[in-house]
Enzyme design. Sequence first.
Site, PDB file in Angstrom:
ATOM      1  N   LYS A  39       0.822  -1.216   0.000  1.00 28.66           N
ATOM      2  CA  LYS A  39       0.000   0.000   0.000  1.00 28.66           C
ATOM      3  C   LYS A  39       0.857   1.267   0.000  1.00 28.66           C
ATOM      4  O   LYS A  39       0.618   2.185  -0.773  1.00 28.66           O
ATOM      5  CB  LYS A  39      -0.938   0.025   1.233  1.00 28.66           C
ATOM      6  CG  LYS A  39      -1.883  -1.161   1.307  1.00 28.66           C
ATOM      7  CD  LYS A  39      -2.861  -1.032   2.468  1.00 28.66           C
ATOM      8  CE  LYS A  39      -2.217  -1.164   3.833  1.00 28.66           C
ATOM      9  NZ  LYS A  39      -1.807  -2.533   4.197  1.00 28.66           N
ATOM     10  N   ARG A 114      -9.655   0.601   8.896  1.00 25.82           N
ATOM     11  CA  ARG A 114      -9.311  -0.791   9.139  1.00 25.82           C
ATOM     12  C   ARG A 114     -10.391  -1.509   9.932  1.00 25.82           C
ATOM     13  O   ARG A 114     -10.226  -2.681  10.258  1.00 25.82           O
ATOM     14  CB  ARG A 114      -8.021  -0.857   9.940  1.00 25.82           C
ATOM     15  CG  ARG A 114      -6.764  -1.147   9.114  1.00 25.82           C
ATOM     16  CD  ARG A 114      -5.571  -1.117  10.061  1.00 25.82           C
ATOM     17  NE  ARG A 114      -4.439  -1.849   9.605  1.00 25.82           N
ATOM     18  CZ  ARG A 114      -3.366  -1.300   9.034  1.00 25.82           C
ATOM     19  NH1 ARG A 114      -3.331  -0.022   8.771  1.00 25.82           N
ATOM     20  NH2 ARG A 114      -2.341  -2.048   8.703  1.00 25.82           N
ATOM     21  N   ARG A 153      11.435  -6.830   5.080  1.00 24.24           N
ATOM     22  CA  ARG A 153      11.289  -5.411   5.421  1.00 24.24           C
ATOM     23  C   ARG A 153      11.754  -5.155   6.849  1.00 24.24           C
ATOM     24  O   ARG A 153      12.432  -4.161   7.115  1.00 24.24           O
ATOM     25  CB  ARG A 153       9.807  -4.997   5.267  1.00 24.24           C
ATOM     26  CG  ARG A 153       9.551  -3.526   5.556  1.00 24.24           C
ATOM     27  CD  ARG A 153       8.164  -3.080   5.136  1.00 24.24           C
ATOM     28  NE  ARG A 153       7.145  -3.423   6.124  1.00 24.24           N
ATOM     29  CZ  ARG A 153       5.842  -3.131   5.990  1.00 24.24           C
ATOM     30  NH1 ARG A 153       5.400  -2.518   4.907  1.00 24.24           N
ATOM     31  NH2 ARG A 153       4.984  -3.473   6.927  1.00 24.24           N
ATOM     32  N   ARG A 159      11.585  -2.352  11.978  1.00 20.73           N
ATOM     33  CA  ARG A 159      10.227  -2.298  12.548  1.00 20.73           C
ATOM     34  C   ARG A 159       9.967  -3.542  13.385  1.00 20.73           C
ATOM     35  O   ARG A 159      10.007  -4.662  12.868  1.00 20.73           O
ATOM     36  CB  ARG A 159       9.196  -2.227  11.410  1.00 20.73           C
ATOM     37  CG  ARG A 159       8.743  -0.821  11.101  1.00 20.73           C
ATOM     38  CD  ARG A 159       7.760  -0.800   9.962  1.00 20.73           C
ATOM     39  NE  ARG A 159       6.455  -1.375  10.307  1.00 20.73           N
ATOM     40  CZ  ARG A 159       5.391  -1.264   9.547  1.00 20.73           C
ATOM     41  NH1 ARG A 159       5.455  -0.599   8.404  1.00 20.73           N
ATOM     42  NH2 ARG A 159       4.250  -1.799   9.912  1.00 20.73           N
ATOM     43  N   ARG A 171      -1.255  -9.806  13.091  1.00 19.88           N
ATOM     44  CA  ARG A 171      -1.750  -8.728  12.202  1.00 19.88           C
ATOM     45  C   ARG A 171      -2.673  -9.295  11.128  1.00 19.88           C
ATOM     46  O   ARG A 171      -3.674  -8.678  10.768  1.00 19.88           O
ATOM     47  CB  ARG A 171      -0.582  -7.958  11.594  1.00 19.88           C
ATOM     48  CG  ARG A 171      -0.023  -6.941  12.594  1.00 19.88           C
ATOM     49  CD  ARG A 171       1.437  -6.679  12.378  1.00 19.88           C
ATOM     50  NE  ARG A 171       1.690  -5.917  11.177  1.00 19.88           N
ATOM     51  CZ  ARG A 171       2.885  -5.901  10.571  1.00 19.88           C
ATOM     52  NH1 ARG A 171       3.885  -6.607  11.051  1.00 19.88           N
ATOM     53  NH2 ARG A 171       3.060  -5.170   9.487  1.00 19.88           N
TER      54      ARG A 171
HETATM   55  P1  ADP Z   1       1.006  -2.663   7.647  1.00 15.91           P
HETATM   56  O1  ADP Z   1      -0.002  -2.330   6.575  1.00 15.91           O
HETATM   57  O2  ADP Z   1       2.280  -3.146   7.074  1.00 15.91           O
HETATM   58  O3  ADP Z   1       0.450  -3.500   8.762  1.00 15.91           O
HETATM   59  P2  ADP Z   1       0.897   0.033   8.738  1.00 15.91           P
HETATM   60  O4  ADP Z   1       2.125   0.846   8.691  1.00 15.91           O
HETATM   61  O5  ADP Z   1      -0.246   0.441   7.897  1.00 15.91           O
HETATM   62  O6  ADP Z   1       1.456  -1.385   8.389  1.00 15.91           O
HETATM   63  O7  ADP Z   1       0.365  -0.103  10.242  1.00 15.91           O
HETATM   64  C1  ADP Z   1       1.195  -0.522  11.306  1.00 15.91           C
HETATM   65  C2  ADP Z   1       0.371  -0.713  12.579  1.00 15.91           C
HETATM   66  O8  ADP Z   1      -0.224   0.549  12.961  1.00 15.91           O
HETATM   67  C3  ADP Z   1      -0.792  -1.674  12.476  1.00 15.91           C
HETATM   68  O9  ADP Z   1      -0.403  -3.027  12.672  1.00 15.91           O
HETATM   69  C4  ADP Z   1      -1.715  -1.154  13.608  1.00 15.91           C
HETATM   70  O10 ADP Z   1      -1.279  -1.576  14.867  1.00 15.91           O
HETATM   71  C5  ADP Z   1      -1.522   0.352  13.541  1.00 15.91           C
HETATM   72  N1  ADP Z   1      -2.543   0.974  12.670  1.00 15.91           N
HETATM   73  C6  ADP Z   1      -2.320   1.570  11.471  1.00 15.91           C
HETATM   74  N2  ADP Z   1      -3.481   2.008  10.941  1.00 15.91           N
HETATM   75  C7  ADP Z   1      -4.465   1.678  11.830  1.00 15.91           C
HETATM   76  C8  ADP Z   1      -5.881   1.835  11.850  1.00 15.91           C
HETATM   77  N3  ADP Z   1      -6.546   2.427  10.843  1.00 15.91           N
HETATM   78  N4  ADP Z   1      -6.564   1.393  12.933  1.00 15.91           N
HETATM   79  C9  ADP Z   1      -5.933   0.805  13.948  1.00 15.91           C
HETATM   80  N5  ADP Z   1      -4.603   0.596  13.984  1.00 15.91           N
HETATM   81  C10 ADP Z   1      -3.859   1.029  12.949  1.00 15.91           C
END
Ligand code: ADP
Length: 216
Positions: A39, A114, A153, A159, A171
Site C-alpha cells: 500500500k 481498518r 522489510r 520495525r 496482524r
Molecule cells: P502494515 O499495513 O504493514 O500492517 P501500517 O504501517 O499500515 O502497516 O500499520 C502498522 C500498525 O499501525 C498496524 O499493525 C496497527 O497496529 C496500527 N494501525 C495503522 N493504521 C491503523 C488503523 N486504521 N486502525 C488501527 N490501527 C492502525
Amino acid sequence: KMLFGIKLFNYWFWGYICFLIFLITMINLILFGKPGSGKGTQAEFVKKKYDLIHISTGDLFRNNMSNNTDLGLLAKSYIEKGDLVPDEVTIKMLEAEVNTHPNANGFIFDGFPRTTVQAEILDQFLSTLNLSISLTIALEVDENLLIDRLISRGKDSGRADDQDRSKIQNRFNEYNNKTSPLINFYKIQNKFFKVNGVGDINDISARIFNTIDNNI
Ligand code: ADP
C-alpha cells in the site's frame, strides 16, 4: 438572460457551478490490503500521478512513536503486539491530519479505515466536508508471500512488528477479523476493486491507474 429564474450572468451562480465541478473531479481513494501488500509503495505513485495528499495512519503512528508523543506512547503498546490501535485514537488522528490540508485535490488513505466503525465515521466526516470516497482499491497478495516480504522489510527497517512471525500472524488475524468486513461495506456501494499485487512494482501501478481511470 434567465434560466430557471436565475440570472445566467450572476457570479454566485457560476461560482457555485465551478465548486460543484471541483467536487466531482476530486478523487478520494482508499488503498486496501493485508500488511505488506504494498500500500505504502503504491500510494506514492498514485499520489504523484493524481496530485493527491497521501495519509498513512501507520506512518503517522510511527512518527508519533519516534517523537515520543503521548499518542506515540499509547499506540506503541498496541502496534508492537500487532494489534490494531483503538478506533477513537486512530479516528481523531486521521481527522486532524485531513484538516491540515483544506486545499487538497483529494486524498489517498493508506491503512485507514481498518474497521467498520472507522469506515462509517470516515463517511460521516467526509460528508461534513462535502466529500466522499470515490473508490477502494485492494492489493491482493498471498499470505505466504506477505510473510517473506514483511520479514525482509523488518531486517531493513528495524520495525519491531515486522520481525516476529507470531506478531505478523496476529496482524493477519486482526485483518481477517476486523478489516475484511470492509470489502462488503464498499462492495455494496460499488466502490470496491481488486488489483493483483504480485509482480513488478511498475506493472502493479499500471493496474491501479487503469482501475482508477476506468471507474472514476
Ligand atoms: P502494515 O499495513 O504493514 O500492517 P501500517 O504501517 O499500515 O502497516 O500499520 C502498522 C500498525 O499501525 C498496524 O499493525 C496497527 O497496529 C496500527 N494501525 C495503522 N493504521 C491503523 C488503523 N486504521 N486502525 C488501527 N490501527 C492502525
